[in-house]
Design an enzyme around this catalytic site. Structure first.
Site, PDB file in Angstrom:
ATOM      1  N   PRO A   9       0.793  -1.224   0.000  1.00 30.00           N
ATOM      2  CG  PRO A   9      -0.851  -1.535   1.619  1.00 30.00           C
ATOM      3  CD  PRO A   9       0.380  -2.157   1.050  1.00 30.00           C
ATOM      4  CG  ASN A  10      -0.443   4.349   1.000  1.00 27.36           C
ATOM      5  OD1 ASN A  10      -1.351   4.811   0.309  1.00 27.36           O
ATOM      6  ND2 ASN A  10      -0.652   3.881   2.218  1.00 27.36           N
ATOM      7  NE  ARG A  17       3.695   6.804   1.861  1.00 35.66           N
ATOM      8  CZ  ARG A  17       3.875   5.578   2.329  1.00 35.66           C
ATOM      9  NH1 ARG A  17       4.398   4.642   1.549  1.00 35.66           N
ATOM     10  NH2 ARG A  17       3.538   5.280   3.557  1.00 35.66           N
ATOM     11  CE1 TYR A  22       8.401   5.453   3.703  1.00 32.44           C
ATOM     12  CE2 TYR A  22       6.832   7.251   3.413  1.00 32.44           C
ATOM     13  CZ  TYR A  22       7.262   6.135   4.110  1.00 32.44           C
ATOM     14  OH  TYR A  22       6.570   5.693   5.199  1.00 32.44           O
ATOM     15  CG  ASN A  73       8.377  -1.589   1.195  1.00 35.53           C
ATOM     16  OD1 ASN A  73       7.675  -1.680   2.205  1.00 35.53           O
ATOM     17  ND2 ASN A  73       8.992  -0.474   0.873  1.00 35.53           N
ATOM     18  CB  ALA A  76       0.939   0.482   6.671  1.00 43.43           C
ATOM     19  CD  GLU A  97      10.214  -6.913   7.341  1.00 44.75           C
ATOM     20  OE1 GLU A  97      10.378  -8.021   7.922  1.00 44.75           O
ATOM     21  OE2 GLU A  97       9.853  -5.882   7.929  1.00 44.75           O
ATOM     22  CG  HIS A  99      10.654  -1.698   5.787  1.00 46.50           C
ATOM     23  ND1 HIS A  99       9.301  -1.727   5.531  1.00 46.50           N
ATOM     24  CD2 HIS A  99      10.930  -2.802   6.510  1.00 46.50           C
ATOM     25  CE1 HIS A  99       8.790  -2.807   6.084  1.00 46.50           C
ATOM     26  NE2 HIS A  99       9.749  -3.481   6.684  1.00 46.50           N
ATOM     27  NE  ARG A 106       9.074   6.786   9.286  1.00 41.59           N
ATOM     28  CZ  ARG A 106       8.216   6.503   8.297  1.00 41.59           C
ATOM     29  NH1 ARG A 106       8.456   5.478   7.493  1.00 41.59           N
ATOM     30  NH2 ARG A 106       7.139   7.250   8.126  1.00 41.59           N
TER      31      ARG A 106
HETATM   32  C1  DQA Z   1       7.784   1.488   4.572  1.00 39.85           C
HETATM   33  C2  DQA Z   1       7.667   1.753   6.080  1.00 39.85           C
HETATM   34  C3  DQA Z   1       6.263   1.496   6.556  1.00 39.85           C
HETATM   35  O1  DQA Z   1       6.161   1.760   7.952  1.00 39.85           O
HETATM   36  C4  DQA Z   1       5.285   2.404   5.833  1.00 39.85           C
HETATM   37  O2  DQA Z   1       3.965   2.138   6.240  1.00 39.85           O
HETATM   38  C5  DQA Z   1       5.426   2.325   4.353  1.00 39.85           C
HETATM   39  C6  DQA Z   1       6.764   2.291   3.788  1.00 39.85           C
HETATM   40  C7  DQA Z   1       9.180   1.865   4.019  1.00 39.85           C
HETATM   41  O3  DQA Z   1       9.491   1.441   2.911  1.00 39.85           O
HETATM   42  O4  DQA Z   1       9.933   2.598   4.673  1.00 39.85           O
HETATM   43  O5  DQA Z   1       4.449   2.384   3.629  1.00 39.85           O
HETATM   44  O6  DQA Z   1       7.590   0.117   4.344  1.00 39.85           O
END
Ligand code: DQA
Length: 143
Positions: A9-10, A17, A22, A73, A76, A97, A99, A106
């Site tokens: 998501p996102n 964003r 990011y 990735n 959330a 995994e 990020h 954070r």
């Molecule tokens: C993320 C970190 C997550 O906490 C966040 O919700 C994201 C991006 C990152 O790539 O830093 O959507 O996965």
């Protein structure tokens, strides 16, 4: 060798964003760079992004026997999706995994990952480079 990169998501909003967190690169550009890098390692890449938990579960289910590894990735969903955790266990594939941000630096809710324990490893905090490091780790793992 085939590697699947899944963004949750996102992450389709990369580039616009919260660029201070990011980075300013779009997901399309990142995927293109990853593809080119993978080629030099003889790796075929496929990319999948979804804002929907179930779509990600479906994709991981159908990856078994098709891909040699997954870079994930989960956005959330990382912090609360037991469905994603369970499908990673069921897939019996190495999943890294990743990020972009250092989730441990954070908000407290980001310090918890419900998927780390079933992943091969975790890379976070290196921006776009996190994906390249994950690919390196997977390729070396497969050799
Ligand atoms: C993320 C970190 C997550 O906490 C966040 O919700 C994201 C991006 C990152 O790539 O830093 O959507 O996965």
């Amino acid at each position: 060798m085939k590697v699947l990169v899944i963004n949750g998501p996102n992450l389709n909003m990369l580039g616009t964003r919260e660029p201070h967190i990011y980075g300013g690169e779009t997901l399309g550009s990142l995927n293109e760079r990853l593809s080119r890098y993978a080629e030099t390692h003889g790796v075929d890449m496929e990319f999948f992004q979804s804002n929907h938990e179930g779509a990600i579960v479906d994709k991981i289910q159908s990856s078994r026997g098709v891909f040699d590894g997954i870079i994930l990735n989960a956005g959330a969903l990382t912090h609360y999706s037991y469905a994603i955790r369970d499908v990673i266990s069921a897939a019996e594939l190495p999943v890294v995994e990743v990020h972009l941000s250092n989730v441990h630096a954070r908000e407290a809710f980001r310090h918890i990952s419900v998927i780390s324990a079933v992943c091969k490893g975790v890379i976070c905090g290196f921006g776009a480079k996190s994906y390249f490091l994950a690919l390196d780790a997977l390729v070396k793992d497969m050799l």
